[in-house]
Design an enzyme around this catalytic site. Structure first.
Site, PDB file in Angstrom:
ATOM      1  NE  ARG A  78      -3.793   1.684   2.919  1.00  5.25           N
ATOM      2  CZ  ARG A  78      -3.868   2.637   3.859  1.00  5.25           C
ATOM      3  NH1 ARG A  78      -2.848   2.891   4.640  1.00  5.25           N
ATOM      4  NH2 ARG A  78      -4.982   3.331   4.010  1.00  5.25           N
ATOM      5  CD  GLU A 172      -7.621   6.580   9.337  1.00  3.84           C
ATOM      6  OE1 GLU A 172      -7.175   7.655   9.770  1.00  3.84           O
ATOM      7  OE2 GLU A 172      -7.459   5.493   9.936  1.00  3.84           O
ATOM      8  CD  GLU A 294      -4.432   3.595   7.933  1.00  2.00           C
ATOM      9  OE1 GLU A 294      -4.345   3.933   9.141  1.00  2.00           O
ATOM     10  OE2 GLU A 294      -4.530   4.401   7.012  1.00  2.00           O
TER      11      GLU A 294
END
Ligand SMILES: *[C@@H]1O[C@H](CO)[C@@H](O)[C@H](O)[C@H]1NC(C)=O
Ligand SMILES: *[C@@H]1O[C@H](CO)[C@@H](O)[C@H](O)[C@H]1NC(C)=O
Ligand SMILES: *[C@@H]1O[C@H](CO)[C@@H](O)[C@H](O)[C@H]1NC(C)=O
Ligand SMILES: *[C@@H]1O[C@H](CO)[C@@H](O)[C@H](O)[C@H]1NC(C)=O
Ligand SMILES: *[C@@H]1O[C@H](CO)[C@@H](O)[C@H](O)[C@H]1NC(C)=O
Ligand SMILES: *[C@@H]1O[C@H](CO)[C@@H](O)[C@H](O)[C@H]1NC(C)=O
Ligand SMILES: *[C@@H]1O[C@H](CO)[C@@H](O)[C@H](O)[C@H]1NC(C)=O
Length: 392
Positions: A78, A172, A294
Site C-alpha cells: 500500500r 479515513e 490499517e
C-alpha cells in the site's frame, strides 16, 4: 508470482473452473488473500542511502526491508499519494515518488494499493486539508479539480506501466474530505441518513469516482475502488456513514471494496468482538469485499507514554509476540468470520518507518524492525514479527 497483465486470463480460467465444478460455493473467492504492508515511507529511507535493514533470520545479512517482509508472507503493498507535497520541501509521497516506488514493487510481483489522500499532507478524521491550488469556497470548482486530478493521476500510473489493483478515494474519510467544503459528520443527533452536510461529501466523492471512469476511458485498467473509514469496529459509524452516502446519491455500484482501520490503542471498544459484528453487518448489507486496511501493534510501549494506553485486547502483550498474535487474530477474523469469503485482506501500517517509529500509534514503536536508537547508527534488525503473514 503471477504476471499482472495476465490477470484477466487467470480470472477467466478460474471462473471456468468454478463454473465447471459440481457445486460451487456461493462465495466470492479472491485469487489470494491480500497480506499487505503500507510501505509508503520506505523509499524515502532507501533514498537517503544511510538506512540499512538486517535480516536476523539470515545471519544478520543486510537486505531490502520489503524482501524481508515478502519472505514473511507479504504479497501486496500500500502506498499513500499526496497531491503536491513539494511545498514541504520534497516530493515524498508525491506523484513521481509514488510512481517510481510502485514500479519497483510491481517488478517484484507485489499487488498494489494506491491510497489517494486528496491532500498534500496527512489526512485522517481530525484533519482533511484541501490542497493549496484547489478551491475552498466553491463546491463545483473543487469537484472539477478533484475529477481532473483523479483522472490524470490514474492515467499517469497507467502510462508508467503500473497496474493498480486497488485505489482508495480518500483516506479515513469518516468526517469527510477536502475540508471545509467536504466536511461531514456521523455524530449528528438525532441521526438521519439525509443530514444536510453529507450532500457535499457525496458530490465530491462522485466526482472523484468519475475521474476513475475518465482514466479507464483513456485506457487505464480499472482498479477496485475502495472506500476507507476508520474505527472499523464501530458498527454505528459504518451503518450511518454508508447509509448517508447512499441517501445523498452515491450508488452502491460506485464502490467495489470496503476498507477499515482497526487499532488497539485509540479506545478500549476496538475489540475483536465489535470488529466482527461491524464487518458482518457491512458484508450482509453491501455484499462487497472487506479489508482491514490499517492496523498495527506495538513492539515497545513504555514510560515514554504516560499513561500507557491500554490495549483493546489487553490479554495481548505489547511486545513482539503480541504483534504476531494481534495480526494473526485479525487475519483469522477477516478470513474466517466475515461471511461468503468477503473478508479479503489485512494491511499492516508502516512496518519499516524506522526514523518515526511511534507514528501511527500511541506507543514508542509499532514497527517490525528494531532500530538502533543511539548516535548516527541507522541500522534496524528484523523482529520475529516480520513473519506475521506466514501462517494463516
Ligand atoms: C545480529 O546482530 C545482533 C545485534 O548486533 C546481535 O546481537 C546478534 O548476535 C547478531 N546475530 C548473528 C547471528 O550474528
Ligand atoms: C516529476 O517528473 C517530471 C518528469 O520527469 C518532472 O518534469 C517534474 O518536475 C517532476 N516533479 C516533481 C515534483 O519532482
Ligand atoms: C457538518 O457537520 C459537522 C457536525 O455538526 C460540523 O462540524 C461541520 O461544520 C458541518 N460541515 C458542513 C460543511 O456543514
Ligand atoms: C460509535 O460511533 C458512534 C457514532 O459516531 C458514537 O456515538 C459512539 O460513541 C461510538 N462508540 C464508541 C464506543 O465510541
Ligand atoms: C462473528 O459474527 C457472526 C455474525 O454475528 C457470528 O455468527 C460469529 O459467531 C461471530 N464470530 C465470533 C468469533 O464471535
Ligand atoms: C511478551 O510478553 C508475554 C507476557 O509477558 C511473554 O510471555 C512473552 O514471552 C513476551 N514475548 C516477547 C517476545 O518478549
Ligand atoms: C526521516 O528521514 C527522512 C529522510 O531523511 C526525513 O525527511 C524525515 O524528516 C525524517 N523523519 C523524522 C520524523 O525524523
Amino acid at each position: 508470482m503471477r504476471h499482472r497483465t495476465l490477470l484477466p486470463l487467470a480470472a477467466a480460467a478460474l471462473a471456468a473452473v468454478i463454473s465447471a465444478a459440481p457445486s460451487p460455493a456461493a462465495s466470492v473467492i479472491p485469487l489470494s488473500f491480500y497480506k499487505g504492508h503500507d510501505l509508503s515511507s520506505l523509499k524515502m529511507l532507501e533514498d537517503t542511502g544511510t538506512y540499512t535493514f538486517v535480516d536476523t533470520a539470515q545471519d544478520n545479512t543486510t537486505r531490502a526491508a520489503d524482501d524481508i517482509l515478502a519472505d514473511g508472507g507479504m504479497n501486496a503493498v500500500r502506498m499513500r499519494l499526496w497531491v503536491d507535497p513539494t511545498a514541504q520541501g520534497a516530493d515524498t509521497y508525491g506523484l513521481n515518488y509514488t510512481i517510481a516506488w510502485a514500479q519497483a514493487m510491481q517488478a517484484k510481483g507485489r499487488r498494489l494499493y494506491l491510497d489517494m489522500f486528496f491532500a498534500s499532507d496527512w489526512a485522517d478524521p481530525s484533519k482533511q486539508p484541501t490542497p493549496a491550488a484547489w478551491s475552498t469556497t466553491d463546491l463545483g470548482v473543487l469537484a472539477a479539480s478533484l475529477r481532473a486530478y483523479v483522472g490524470s493521476t490514474l492515467q499517469a500510473f497507467a502510462e508508467a506501466g503500473v497496474a493498480l489493483d486497488i485505489v482508495a478515494l480518500g483516506n479515513e474519510i469518516r468526517n469527510g474530505m477536502l475540508w471545509p467544503l467536504g466536511q461531514a459528520s456521523v455524530d449528528v443527533e438525532p441521526w438521519s441518513a439525509t443530514v444536510a452536510n453529507f450532500s457535499s461529501l457525496a458530490a465530491l466523492w462522485k466526482s472523484a469516482r468519475a475521474g476513475v471512469d475518465d482514466a479507464v476511458a483513456a485506457g487505464a485498467t480499472k482498479p477496485q475502488v475502495l472506500i476507507h473509514i476508520d474505527n472499523g469496529w464501530n458498527q454505528t459509524i459504518q451503518e450511518r456513514w454508508f447509509a448517508a452516502m447512499v441517501a445523498n446519491g452515491v450508488s452502491t455500484s460506485d464502490w467495489d471494496v470496503h476498507g477499515f482501520s482497526f487499532y488497539p490503542f485509540y479506545g478500549t471498544a476496538a475489540t475483536f468482538t465489535n470488529l466482527n459484528a461491524s464487518l458482518n453487518y457491512i458484508a450482509d448489507t453491501y455484499g462487497k469485499p472487506i479489508h482491514v486496511v490499517e492496523t498495527d501493534y506495538p513492539a515497545v510501549c513504555n514510560g515514554e507514554y504516560d499513561p500507557i494506553p491500554p490495549s483493546s485486547e489487553p490479554q495481548i502483550p505489547y511486545n513482539v509476540s503480541g504483534q504476531l498474535e494481534w495480526v494473526q487474530d485479525v487475519v483469522s477474523l477477516v478470513k474466517n468470520e466475515v461471511p461468503n469469503g468477503l473478508g479479503q485482506g489485512v494491511w499492516y501500517w508502516e512496518p519499516a518507518f524506522e526514523n518515526d517509529t511511534s507514528l501511527g500509534s500511541d506507543c514508542n514503536d509499532a514497527t517490525l524492525f528494531a532500530p538502533v536508537y543511539s548516535g548516527s547508527d541507522t541500522t534496524s534488525y528484523s523482529r520475529a514479527s516480520v513473519d506475521m503473514f506466514l501462517d494463516d
